[in-house]
Every structure is written in C-alpha cells, then in structure tokens.
Design a protein around this motif. Structure first.
Motif, PDB file in Angstrom:
ATOM      1  N   ARG A 398       1.171  -1.103  -0.169  1.00 25.24           N
ATOM      2  CA  ARG A 398       0.338   0.035  -0.013  1.00 25.24           C
ATOM      3  C   ARG A 398       0.723   1.171   0.528  1.00 25.24           C
ATOM      4  O   ARG A 398       0.537   1.864  -0.783  1.00 25.24           O
ATOM      5  CB  ARG A 398      -0.994  -0.134   1.477  1.00 25.24           C
ATOM      6  CG  ARG A 398      -2.106   1.007   1.063  1.00 25.24           C
ATOM      7  CD  ARG A 398      -3.308   1.087   2.447  1.00 25.24           C
ATOM      8  NE  ARG A 398      -4.146   2.218   1.789  1.00 25.24           N
ATOM      9  CZ  ARG A 398      -5.140   2.023   2.929  1.00 25.24           C
ATOM     10  NH1 ARG A 398      -5.604   1.324   3.216  1.00 25.24           N
ATOM     11  NH2 ARG A 398      -6.019   2.888   2.897  1.00 25.24           N
ATOM     12  N   GLY A 399       1.985   1.616   0.909  1.00 27.26           N
ATOM     13  CA  GLY A 399       2.186   2.992   1.118  1.00 27.26           C
ATOM     14  C   GLY A 399       3.411   2.834  -0.494  1.00 27.26           C
ATOM     15  O   GLY A 399       3.175   3.631  -0.871  1.00 27.26           O
ATOM     16  N   HIS A 400       4.280   1.994  -0.970  1.00 29.05           N
ATOM     17  CA  HIS A 400       4.968   2.832  -1.702  1.00 29.05           C
ATOM     18  C   HIS A 400       3.956   2.585  -2.589  1.00 29.05           C
ATOM     19  O   HIS A 400       4.538   3.031  -4.362  1.00 29.05           O
ATOM     20  CB  HIS A 400       5.917   1.250  -2.442  1.00 29.05           C
ATOM     21  CG  HIS A 400       6.483   1.112  -1.571  1.00 29.05           C
ATOM     22  ND1 HIS A 400       7.036   0.150  -0.890  1.00 29.05           N
ATOM     23  CD2 HIS A 400       7.457   1.492  -0.991  1.00 29.05           C
ATOM     24  CE1 HIS A 400       8.804   0.174   0.039  1.00 29.05           C
ATOM     25  NE2 HIS A 400       8.576   0.895  -0.576  1.00 29.05           N
ATOM     26  N   GLU A 402       0.660   3.405  -2.845  1.00 34.84           N
ATOM     27  CA  GLU A 402      -0.034   4.979  -3.468  1.00 34.84           C
ATOM     28  C   GLU A 402       1.377   6.031  -3.650  1.00 34.84           C
ATOM     29  O   GLU A 402       0.994   7.471  -4.304  1.00 34.84           O
ATOM     30  CB  GLU A 402      -0.088   4.965  -1.989  1.00 34.84           C
ATOM     31  CG  GLU A 402      -2.157   4.102  -1.991  1.00 34.84           C
ATOM     32  CD  GLU A 402      -2.526   5.133  -0.096  1.00 34.84           C
ATOM     33  OE1 GLU A 402      -3.563   4.110  -0.165  1.00 34.84           O
ATOM     34  OE2 GLU A 402      -1.417   4.970   0.743  1.00 34.84           O
TER      35      GLU A 402
END
Lengths: 488, 488
Positions: A398-400, A402
């Motif tokens: 998710r972090g990467h 997004e």
C-alpha cells in the motif's frame, strides 16, 4: 623449397587430416619437430646468451658485494632455465640482499648495482625501482630483491621469482625444456600467452609448471582437451596441508580460488599462478588443444598477424550485418598496458551497461588502443520509441503503491498509471530515444568508466557512427579484421 | 437541477476532497445514499417483478409437478434475494427434480417445463439445456436441476445454485441488501464486475458473500484497501475441517488454491468462489476502494463509457509514442464470449511470445472483438539487424561443444564460431529482420493460437501497421480510447 614442405610427414586424408590415431600422433610429432627446429636457440645463440649473462652476472656481483658483502646474484627466467624461444632476448638478473637490509637501502643499492651493470640503462618502477637496458642485443633487467628462507615470507612479488626459478630448474631437463618451448609457442600462436592484463593469458611460469606437472607438451594438450573448469592443480599438494590445518579458509577442503584454472604455486600455497588467466583463454587453449590433436598442422604454431581490414571489406561487413557500429574515440591515456587495458575494459563494460539499461541492445563490443583509444560497440538496436514501460510496485504494497500512483496520477507527460497483473504501470518519456544522443551526452560520464578514461573523455572524444567507423581503419585495421572475422 | 448536486454534502477542501476522516465518512455516506436512490428498485419495479415471478413460478410448478409430482420450483438470483440493481431484469427459475430421475428425463422434462412457462422462449445449452425468453419485460431463464442433500453431491454446476441462494437468503437483510447493491454498482463502475471469462471479475455471488462476510460495503472497502493477496476467506471455516481431515490435499493447512483471492464456497469446501477473479481485478478493486475512501465521489459509481477515439486523436498518440502499432485482424470466430475471449487471450500471448523470441520488443498488447477480432500489439522494436548472436555450449562440455563448433566451422553464412567467456558463439542470419514479415508469414500459425483463432487465421487475416490501424476506429473506437488513455 616449398616442394619439400610435406616430406617425411605421415599419410593424410583427402582434407589433409591424418586418418587414425597413430597417424595423428606421428603427424603431431613430425610437426613439433619442425617447430622445434625453428624455435630452439642454436649453439651460436646459446653461446652468445651465456657469454652475455656471464658478463652481466659478474658485473652485478661485483657491484652488489661492494655494497653488501652478503648479497648474491642469480639469473632467472627462461634464458636461465633454457626454456626460451629463439629470438626471445630477455636476460633477468636478480640481485638478492639479506632481509636484514631496510627497504630504502635495498632500493638505493639496487639502482646503483643496476647502473654499474648497465651503464646505458634507465630506471623503471615496479614494486621496487629497477634498472633496465640493452647489452649485446639482449634486453636486460637488473632487479633487487630480498633473499628469504621461504617464498611465503616475501615482501614483494619479485622476491618470489628466485624461488620459482629454483623449483623449475630442479624439474626441467632437455626434453622437458623443448616441450616448454612448444607449449609457449603454441600459446603465443593462439594468442593466449602472457599474463599481462591485456592478454589475460598463460604466464611463462604457469606454462612451465603445466608442462612439468603433466609430463610434457602432448600430455598437457590431451589433458586440456578434457578439462572441466574449475581445473585445480596442486603440484606440491598444499591443498592437503590446508585441509588438515585449521587456520585456512578453504571451505569443504576446496581451493579458495574462484578462477577457471587454479594452479597452486609450489612455492606459496596461498597463490594461484593462473589467477590472471581468463575463462576465454582457458577455453581457447582447450579448443586449439583439441584441434591440434585432431588435425596437427604447423600453422597452429604460427601466430596469425591479420592484415589490416580494407575500406571495402569493412563496408561489406556493415552492409551484411545491418547493425549500428559506434566508436567512442579519444586520446589514449598515457598508462602502461597493465593499467590501460583494465581501465578500457571497465569503461567498455560501463558503456555496455549504460546502453543496456536504456534498452539499446549491444550485439558485441571491443576496445582498441594505440595512440588513440576506442570503445567500440556494435548495436542491434540503436533507437527506441518515445515511451518506455515503467513498472511500479504491486498495488497491495500500500505505502509504495500509493506513493507511485500519486507521483504519476496528475502527470500529463505519462500514460497511466494503469494496472497490469497486480502492479501499477506507467508509460513515460525516455531520456534518450537514440543511443548516439546518449553517447554524445554528459551521461556517458556516469556509466562507471576507468579513472583515466573518464578524464580523457571529459577532455574530448568523438563518436563515429555507421560507415564513419572507417576512420578507424588506418590505426586499427588489423584489430578490425580480428573483430569482423572472429576466430576461436 | 444541477445546482442541487452539492446540497447536503459535507464540507470539502479546495480540491473537492473532504479534509478529515469524519468528513470523508460522512461524504461517502452521503454519496452512497444518492447512489442507492438511483440503483434501488422502487416499489413499482419491485411489484412488477414480484408479479412476474409469481406467475412464472406458478406456471413452472404446474408444468413440473404434472410430469414429476416430487419436483419443486425455486426462484434464485439477485431478484429472488432483493439484491438486484434497478434496471437489471433477470428472473431465474430453477426447477428441481429428485436425484432418482435419470439425467435424460430431467433434460426432457426441463425443456418441456421451460416451454410451458415461456411459450415464446427458445432453448440454450449450458451443462443442461434450458429455456430462456422474455416475460413482461424480464429476461427469464427456466433451468432444470437436481434437488440434492448437499452442494457437495452436485452433478453439474447449476445444481449448486439453490444452495447458494439458501445460504445468502439466511444472511441478508434490507440493509445488507443495499450494501450488496452498492458493491455491485461500484464493481460495475470500475469494470471488475462479472465472472465471465472476458471480464474475469467478481461474480454476483462472490460480491454478496464478501459484503456478508465483512459486514457491509464500507467494511469491505476498508478491508480490500489493505488486502495482501493471496487473500483467504472461509466463511464456514471449512479450512479447519480440512486441516483435521487426512483425505485432503491442503499442504501445511493452507488452502489448496493458487489465486490472489480465495473465498471458500460456504456450500462446498472444494470450491474457490473467486477462482475466475484475475490479479488485475483484485488490484483494481483495491485501488478504487482506497480512492473512494479517500475521496468519495459519485463518478466512482458510474460506469465509464468511453467515447470512441477519433482519427486525429489516434494520430496524435502514435506521433507522441513513436511505437509501431500492429493489428492482426480477422473475422471473429462464432463463439460465445466465454469461449472467444480465452482463445483470443491465448492467441495474443502466443503472438507476443513469438515476437519476444525473435527479439521484437512488445510494449503493450490487447485484444478486441466484435464482428471482427483483433490481436493488437504495440512494438517498441519492430526491426532487428541481419545477424543475431547465437550462444553455443561451454567449450569444456566437449561433446556438445565439438558438435556446435563443427556445425558452424565451415558455414560461410555465419560469423565465428568464436569464444566469449567460456562458450562458443556464432552470429548468424535471422529468419525475420522485421516483425511485419514474421506476422505476415505462415510462422504466425506456430505461435500457440486458440484453436478457432488458428482456423480463422488459416482462412484469412490482414496486418495493419502504423497509421493504418486507424481502420480499426470504426469498430473499436471506444476500446482504442481505453487503450490509449489507460486508467487503473
């Protein structure tokens, strides 16, 4: 004259190759005899060499013992061991000082002895400085070193040489010396002789060890034809000593060397004599060993000096291949070959990686050097379209994911982000759509060049493309023939 | 009218996105309320549907029990469960016969019941033949199946449907039904709804299970936004049963499914309800779940029907991209979508591999179908030079190496053999130096095409290159816009 060439040779088949094993053995013997006639020094050459060596040793001994009564002088190298090839004219004089001498004094004495031995000589610099010069037509080095108990005690590489000399002298006789000469001549002819960093081939010491270890030239050929690298030879069985010792790093009792050919130095278990020898030269030796055993021919002992390639020949190759040859040409850095060629190779690797990374496909690459130096790359693909695929992370990271999406979501210059499989992908503009623009840009300097090559390119270089590479013919015609008419 | 659009919505930031979590929650609620107003059937629609269903069930029951007193009739599907979206007009009538009936009789009775229920209907063929037709504006299927004790006893897939219906009916209430409608509408809008083999998305049953399992639409979105495929859901905890059973194949207690989303069918532990759902559709759902939670917008619930791409737009894209688009166009095989699209995809994969193998680099590829079918490949590299590198074995693998060397040693058409690293290499001529010649040749038929695609191509196809792909615009304008303006 030339009518005599075939005389005394055994029967040959229609293609000139002997038809059975016995005939091949006889043919190889006949050929090596003829080769030896040419490459063995005759009595006159031997006498001249011995006279020269005697005089040089006398001079060096006088000059050395004047300064240090405990010094002595030895002749080393192939002329000392009678393994030299007719016409080779190197005399190596090693001046040995006791290890109690400090290094600075050794260097001072060494140069003084050198100058007294070779009044016309000049100084050069290896690990110690030494004097080199000519005497009676011979190329002479007068090299100072320490006289040590064991080769493992050495302080610099030259200290090892007298140990090598002593080891081989004890194991060479006239017949073996002839076989060494044949092996050297064979390796020269196939371009695999010499441990300099341009050739990355077989050194003289390595060649002599191999002939001694296998018991002759022909046994060496037969063994090499069947080698399965990594080939590991250990004449003095140091490996066994290592295996039973707890202090060494050989895992599973293997030699701690990652080279295709490993020959443990009889005088130093820590050293692979063949460390410099490239995989290609090992393979080359295997190839030609098989060839000379199968079809003995005298030309396999004759170095091939290619004629320079002509402009029409070059044009015909380029027409036929349809590739894009590109030469980056610049003034050759003023370095000795052992520094220059590794730097050129590193630079060529960097350029190839830089092209690869930008998806310009390299078919083959080579480096040439003389007054100018050339990084030559032959491209299969020299142009790419304006867009390239750029894969982002899987959407579930998710972090990467997004971060990637948000970086491109409002970027009008890219296509996407869209989803392919479980990932985000964009199609973005390329920095370079043709290889030449890249090679002509400053980015060329970022590819990981050799230091002196980088300096040279920062100064000036030209990029020759396509038929313009014909400008290389004058300086590198022979190298270009070797490139466009490649052999094993 | 349009002035009212923003009314009742919570505060928004400058870009229209709510600024904090509470505001976002409220905004999503406001938007889903508006969506529900549009997609929930109103009382008139419900009444019409119920009246139609009642009549159809009565007809089918009479016809069925006439033939088999032990038969019964159930309505299944979203209209049965009140999870349908306004405007969807499918009524599914399942006629259940006792398992003692032989299959042939079941099929005969099934068709007879179908025709008595839908006098204007016609027969279609799934696992059993069935009758389909229209009644009072509804699309009606009358499907015969066996009435079994458990879903694991089923004889064909349709036998499972009544079990699904019963499972969900017991778990749905009005609010959950609304959430199912929202989830379906959302998946439709993002193009991920439907388990047909063209879409490879979320089936209605899967969507209902997910909403039930996570307890609503918003919890489903929140879970999906954080999914780490493989995602494994097992509503009835069949996995535990499997773990303690010695007869099943789940290694290490894992589900024996290799899919990004695994939802064990509550009525059959052996079945992954999401087996058809592609990684891309799972990722797509994750992407849009995050987006609608972060920036709730009504357009995320509105299917995007792209305008056909215009000729000038296409030309501008091709200019900008500098790629070589190529379309292989042929008459679409007369197959249902569930057979056609897998064959087109297989064929496209084959063409891409065939191009890759010949080093023609594919940037992106897609397949389109309507009256004609298209394998569309966009090439980054459409031409290669006349020669290609061909690596032989390592020289030390003597048998193979000698075979390779001898095969090429006297071949005037190749460069080499030469040695690179430890291997023999030759540079030989290519069969195809441009992708178009390959695609126009008979070799295209060797790439592993779908069977009916292969037959169609054997008959006739055209290859459109570069700006000529504009000939596709009339039939595939919308698909081409989706291709050239890709979104997640």
């Amino acid at each position: 004259m030339s009518d005599d060439t075939g005389e005394g040779e055994p029967e040959s088949g229609a293609d000139g190759a002997p038809e059975d094993a016995d005939a091949r053995t006889a043919a190889l013997e006949a050929i090596t005899e003829r080769v030896l006639e040419r490459i063995s020094p005759d009595d006159v050459e031997r006498a001249t060499m011995h006279a020269a060596a005697e005089e040089l040793l006398a001079r060096a001994t006088a000059a050395a013992t004047d300064r240090c009564p405990d010094a002595d002088v030895v002749q080393v190298g192939s002329t000392a061991r009678d393994t030299w090839i007719s016409g080779d004219r190197d005399i190596d004089v090693f001046v040995r000082f006791p290890p109690s001498l400090d290094r600075e004094t050794l260097e001072t004495y060494g140069l003084e002895v050198g100058h007294e031995t070779l009044p016309e000589g000049h100084e050069e610099y290896a690990e110690h400085p030494y004097v080199t010069g000519e005497y009676d037509g011979f190329d002479v080095d007068v090299v100072p070193c320490f006289r040590l108990e064991a080769a493992t005690d050495i302080r610099s590489a030259v200290d090892r040489t007298p140990f090598h000399n002593r080891y081989l002298e004890a194991r060479l006789d006239g017949e073996t010396a002839d076989d060494v000469r044949l092996a050297k001549q064979f390796l020269k002819a196939i371009g695999a002789y010499g441990s300099n960093l341009r050739t990355e081939g077989f050194s003289g010491y390595l060649t002599e060890l191999l002939v001694v270890e296998y018991g002759g030239f022909r046994p060496l050929l037969e063994a090499a034809a069947d080698w399965h690298p990594p080939v590991e030879l250990d004449p003095e069985d140091h490996g066994r000593a290592r295996e039973t010792s707890s202090s060494r790093n050989g895992a599973d009792g293997d030699y701690p060397f990652d080279d295709p050919l490993v020959v443990i130095d009889p005088t130093d278990p820590e050293r692979n004599v063949a460390a410099v020898c490239s995989a290609a030269n090992v393979a080359r030796f295997q190839h030609y060993a098989r060839e000379v055993l199968e079809s003995p021919r005298i030309d396999l002992f004759e170095p091939d000096e290619p004629e320079p390639l002509g402009p029409d020949e070059l044009a015909a190759h380029l027409d036929r291949r349809e590739t894009t040859p590109i030469a980056i040409r610049f003034d050759a850095p003023a370095l000795v070959d052992d520094q220059l060629y590794p730097q050129l190779q590193k630079s060529l690797d960097g350029v190839v990686s830089g092209l690869d990374r930008r998806e310009f496909d390299v078919l083959r690459a080579e480096t040439f050097a003389d007054a100018s130096a050339v990084l030559f790359v032959e491209l299969a693909v020299a142009e790419r379209p304006a867009v390239e695929r750029h894969e982002g992370p899987p959407v579930h990271v998710r972090g990467h994911a997004e971060g990637f999406h948000d970086a491109y979501a409002d970027d009008e210059t890219v296509y996407g982000p869209f989803i392919d499989g479980d990932r985000y992908v964009v199609e973005r503009g390329r920095d370079f759509t043709d290889a030449i623009s890249f090679l002509e840009s400053d980015r060329l300097l970022d590819v990981g060049l050799g230091a002196h090559v980088e300096t040279a390119l920062e100064d000036e270089y030209e990029v020759l493309v396509g038929s313009d590479v014909s400008a290389l013919l004058e300086e590198f015609g022979a190298a270009l023939r070797a490139y466009f008419e490649p052999t094993p």
